[in-house]
Motif scaffolding. Structure first.
Motif, PDB file in Angstrom:
ATOM      1  N   ILE A 154       0.859  -1.181   0.000  1.00 42.99           N
ATOM      2  CA  ILE A 154       0.000   0.000   0.000  1.00 42.99           C
ATOM      3  C   ILE A 154       0.896   1.230   0.000  1.00 42.99           C
ATOM      4  CG2 ILE A 154      -1.710   1.306   1.293  1.00 42.99           C
ATOM      5  CD1 ILE A 154      -2.841  -1.317   2.271  1.00 42.99           C
ATOM      6  N   GLY A 155       0.702   2.083  -1.015  1.00 45.86           N
ATOM      7  CA  GLY A 155       1.467   3.317  -1.118  1.00 45.86           C
ATOM      8  C   GLY A 155       0.552   4.498  -0.851  1.00 45.86           C
ATOM      9  N   ARG A 156       1.122   5.661  -1.009  1.00 45.56           N
ATOM     10  CA  ARG A 156       0.345   6.875  -0.750  1.00 45.56           C
ATOM     11  C   ARG A 156       0.505   7.828  -1.935  1.00 45.56           C
ATOM     12  NH1 ARG A 156      -2.368   7.595   3.458  1.00 45.56           N
ATOM     13  NH2 ARG A 156      -1.422   6.239   4.984  1.00 45.56           N
ATOM     14  N   ASN A 157      -0.615   8.352  -2.394  1.00 42.68           N
ATOM     15  CA  ASN A 157      -0.600   9.353  -3.450  1.00 42.68           C
ATOM     16  C   ASN A 157      -0.056  10.648  -2.831  1.00 42.68           C
ATOM     17  OD1 ASN A 157      -1.222  11.457  -5.210  1.00 42.68           O
ATOM     18  ND2 ASN A 157      -3.093  10.469  -5.930  1.00 42.68           N
ATOM     19  N   PRO A 158       1.093  11.158  -3.327  1.00 41.59           N
ATOM     20  CA  PRO A 158       1.695  12.338  -2.699  1.00 41.59           C
ATOM     21  C   PRO A 158       0.831  13.602  -2.805  1.00 41.59           C
ATOM     22  CG  PRO A 158       2.934  11.690  -4.648  1.00 41.59           C
ATOM     23  CD  PRO A 158       1.882  10.663  -4.436  1.00 41.59           C
TER      24      PRO A 158
ATOM     25  N   SER B 141      -2.738  13.791  -3.050  1.00 46.42           N
ATOM     26  CA  SER B 141      -3.973  13.778  -2.260  1.00 46.42           C
ATOM     27  C   SER B 141      -3.802  13.136  -0.887  1.00 46.42           C
ATOM     28  CB  SER B 141      -5.069  13.045  -3.029  1.00 46.42           C
ATOM     29  OG  SER B 141      -4.718  11.682  -3.179  1.00 46.42           O
ATOM     30  N   GLY B 142      -2.757  12.321  -0.716  1.00 46.57           N
ATOM     31  CA  GLY B 142      -2.542  11.662   0.560  1.00 46.57           C
ATOM     32  C   GLY B 142      -3.348  10.389   0.735  1.00 46.57           C
ATOM     33  N   GLU B 143      -4.162  10.018  -0.257  1.00 49.43           N
ATOM     34  CA  GLU B 143      -4.972   8.811  -0.126  1.00 49.43           C
ATOM     35  C   GLU B 143      -4.135   7.550  -0.356  1.00 49.43           C
ATOM     36  OE1 GLU B 143      -7.220   7.711  -4.139  1.00 49.43           O
ATOM     37  OE2 GLU B 143      -7.645   9.770  -3.496  1.00 49.43           O
ATOM     38  N   SER B 144      -4.547   6.446   0.257  1.00 54.08           N
ATOM     39  CA  SER B 144      -3.852   5.167   0.109  1.00 54.08           C
ATOM     40  C   SER B 144      -4.119   4.589  -1.274  1.00 54.08           C
ATOM     41  CB  SER B 144      -4.326   4.180   1.168  1.00 54.08           C
ATOM     42  OG  SER B 144      -3.934   4.625   2.439  1.00 54.08           O
ATOM     43  N   VAL B 145      -3.091   3.982  -1.850  1.00 54.20           N
ATOM     44  CA  VAL B 145      -3.194   3.393  -3.178  1.00 54.20           C
ATOM     45  C   VAL B 145      -2.614   1.983  -3.107  1.00 54.20           C
ATOM     46  CG1 VAL B 145      -2.445   3.600  -5.584  1.00 54.20           C
ATOM     47  CG2 VAL B 145      -2.878   5.649  -4.254  1.00 54.20           C
ATOM     48  N   GLN B 146      -3.322   1.018  -3.679  1.00 57.31           N
ATOM     49  CA  GLN B 146      -2.830  -0.353  -3.722  1.00 57.31           C
ATOM     50  C   GLN B 146      -1.839  -0.471  -4.882  1.00 57.31           C
ATOM     51  OE1 GLN B 146      -3.408  -2.754  -1.542  1.00 57.31           O
ATOM     52  NE2 GLN B 146      -2.174  -4.238  -2.640  1.00 57.31           N
TER      53      GLN B 146
END
Length: 135
Positions: A88-92, A94-99
């Motif tokens: 799980i990463g993070r969209n720099p 928006s800060g939302e979690s990304v698979q």
């Protein structure tokens, strides 16, 4: 590399192109530089033959890695495919979690002879640079 050494290398770069292969001046060897070096070392090879040889070798290596095989070249190193698990990463923005899905990536591990040769040459260059600073 010190800024002074870098500046000297960059100022000598245009002259260097006339007297030696470009990769010796810039520290970067491209595919075309490899073809030129192969053609220069083996006079019986035309430029087109050297280009075909490099293309054939690289294509064979790529195909082997795509099939998941390991390539080992004694004294040089080995190429293999590593698995990166899903995470799980993070969209720099928006800060939302990304698979992030699982990936398979090529990996190179240098052989002992190559590591030692690079280390010896680096130590030699560092000694020359230190000697130049003392003078």
């Amino acid at each position: 590399m010190s800024p002074k050494t870098e500046q000297a290398r960059l100022s000598a770069w245009p002259l260097c192109l006339f007297f030696r292969p470009r990769f010796l001046c810039t520290g970067l060897m491209t595919r075309s530089d490899l073809v030129e070096e192969l053609a220069a070392r083996f006079a019986q090879l035309t430029h087109r033959d050297a280009e075909y040889a490099v293309k054939t070798i690289l294509d064979a290596m790529s195909d082997a890695l795509v099939r998941g095989h390991r390539i080992e070249i004694r004294g040089f190193g080995s190429f293999s495919v590593n698995r990166r698990p899903p995470r799980i990463g993070r969209n720099p923005r928006s800060g939302e979690s990304v698979q992030i899905p699982e990936k398979r990536v090529p990996h190179f591990k240098p052989g002992k002879a190559l590591r030692e040769a690079v280390d010896a040459k680096t130590a030699e260059l560092d000694a020359k640079e230190a000697k130049g600073r003392k003078a």
